[in-house]
Design a protein around this motif. Structure first.
Motif, mmCIF file in Angstrom:
data_model
loop_
_atom_site.group_PDB
_atom_site.id
_atom_site.type_symbol
_atom_site.label_atom_id
_atom_site.label_comp_id
_atom_site.label_asym_id
_atom_site.label_seq_id
_atom_site.Cartn_x
_atom_site.Cartn_y
_atom_site.Cartn_z
ATOM 1 N N TRP A 120 0.836 -1.212 0.000
ATOM 2 C CA TRP A 120 0.000 0.000 0.000
ATOM 3 C C TRP A 120 0.867 1.257 0.000
ATOM 4 O O TRP A 120 0.600 2.206 -0.730
ATOM 5 N N TRP A 123 2.515 1.561 -3.452
ATOM 6 C CA TRP A 123 1.508 1.889 -4.466
ATOM 7 C C TRP A 123 1.100 3.360 -4.367
ATOM 8 O O TRP A 123 0.915 4.026 -5.372
ATOM 9 N N ARG A 124 1.003 3.846 -3.144
ATOM 10 C CA ARG A 124 0.570 5.227 -2.936
ATOM 11 C C ARG A 124 1.649 6.231 -3.334
ATOM 12 O O ARG A 124 1.342 7.291 -3.883
ATOM 13 N N GLY A 199 3.814 -3.463 -4.637
ATOM 14 C CA GLY A 199 3.017 -2.236 -4.734
ATOM 15 C C GLY A 199 3.493 -1.321 -5.850
ATOM 16 O O GLY A 199 2.686 -0.691 -6.533
ATOM 17 N N LYS A 200 4.797 -1.255 -6.046
ATOM 18 C CA LYS A 200 5.318 -0.418 -7.125
ATOM 19 C C LYS A 200 4.894 -0.959 -8.485
ATOM 20 O O LYS A 200 4.539 -0.198 -9.395
ATOM 21 N N LEU A 202 2.206 -2.759 -9.111
ATOM 22 C CA LEU A 202 0.771 -2.499 -9.257
ATOM 23 C C LEU A 202 0.516 -1.033 -9.571
ATOM 24 O O LEU A 202 -0.362 -0.684 -10.365
ATOM 25 N N GLY A 203 1.299 -0.144 -8.932
ATOM 26 C CA GLY A 203 1.146 1.280 -9.206
ATOM 27 C C GLY A 203 1.523 1.636 -10.616
ATOM 28 O O GLY A 203 0.877 2.480 -11.257
ATOM 29 N N ARG A 206 -1.339 0.633 -13.098
ATOM 30 C CA ARG A 206 -2.660 1.267 -13.081
ATOM 31 C C ARG A 206 -2.739 2.328 -14.154
ATOM 32 O O ARG A 206 -1.754 2.975 -14.491
#
Length: 211
Positions: A120, A123-124, A199-200, A202-203, A206
């Motif tokens: 998380w 990703w953020r 997370g990276k 997935l980011g 997107r």
């Protein structure tokens, strides 16, 4: 007479702690990092530092960074603390015949939580390294709250009951309560690293909104 550029140089020398700036860079989105950091440094130099002095200004800046830090892992830390407290209550009032299944649930739940926290955070922010920091802060929050709960449970219940006191000592006692968090920190960092890389990815996958 002040030489040209001297005022700018003097202003540039007024900076918050470097480590706090580095931590802030891991806590905000990459496309917002420059503006957020710039706004905080400007307020630090123009408003806070002249009125409070360096020490209090540094404390102010660190508090701002802590505000960003706690936004990400606070919920995960509270979930971790809830898992810890639930396990402590069960072990105290309903000790199992076999500790294996209960330990497996606690272990795998914690692993999933640390990976999620790391993912998380990355990703953020768009930075894999953020995952390590978020996972470790999650662990610090959960462990601190869990330890406080265990102290309260020990003082109010366990020490007054010989059977419960024996079970507490049999399962590790205070040596485990106080020593285990330090021993597990490296494992949490590894899980945060894995979550950060996930997370990276997935980011990056997107869809981006058009400017």
């Amino acid at each position: 007479m002040m030489m040209p550029g001297m005022e700018r140089s003097s202003s540039d020398s007024i900076r918050p702690p470097r480590w706090a700036e580095a931590v802030l860079g891991l806590l905000v989105r990459s496309d917002e990092a420059e503006s957020v950091s710039g706004d905080l440094i400007e307020e630090y130099r123009i408003t806070v530092y002249p009125s409070r002095g360096r020490l209090r200004a540094d404390v102010w800046y660190v508090r701002q960074v802590l505000g960003f830090m706690l936004r990400a892992p606070l919920i995960c830390g509270l979930v971790l603390a809830a898992l810890h407290c639930g396990r402590s209550l069960l072990d105290t009032f309903a000790p199992p015949v076999s500790w294996g299944p209960r330990s497996a649930v606690t272990t795998w739940s914690s692993i999933a939580l640390f990976v999620f926290a790391g993912a998380w955070g990355a990703w953020r922010t768009g930075r894999a390294r953020s995952g390590i920091l978020v996972a470790l802060v999650t662990y610090a929050i959960g462990s601190t709250l869990g330890l406080a709960f265990d102290v309260a449970l020990y003082v109010s219940v366990i020490r007054h009951d010989p059977v419960k006191l024996y079970m507490f000592q049999l399962t590790g006692g205070w040596d485990e309560e106080l020593g285990l968090p330090f021993m597990l920190s490296l494992i949490v960092a590894v899980l945060g690293t894995f979550g950060g890389m996930l997370g990276k990815l997935l980011g990056a996958a997107r869809p981006r909104t058009a400017a």
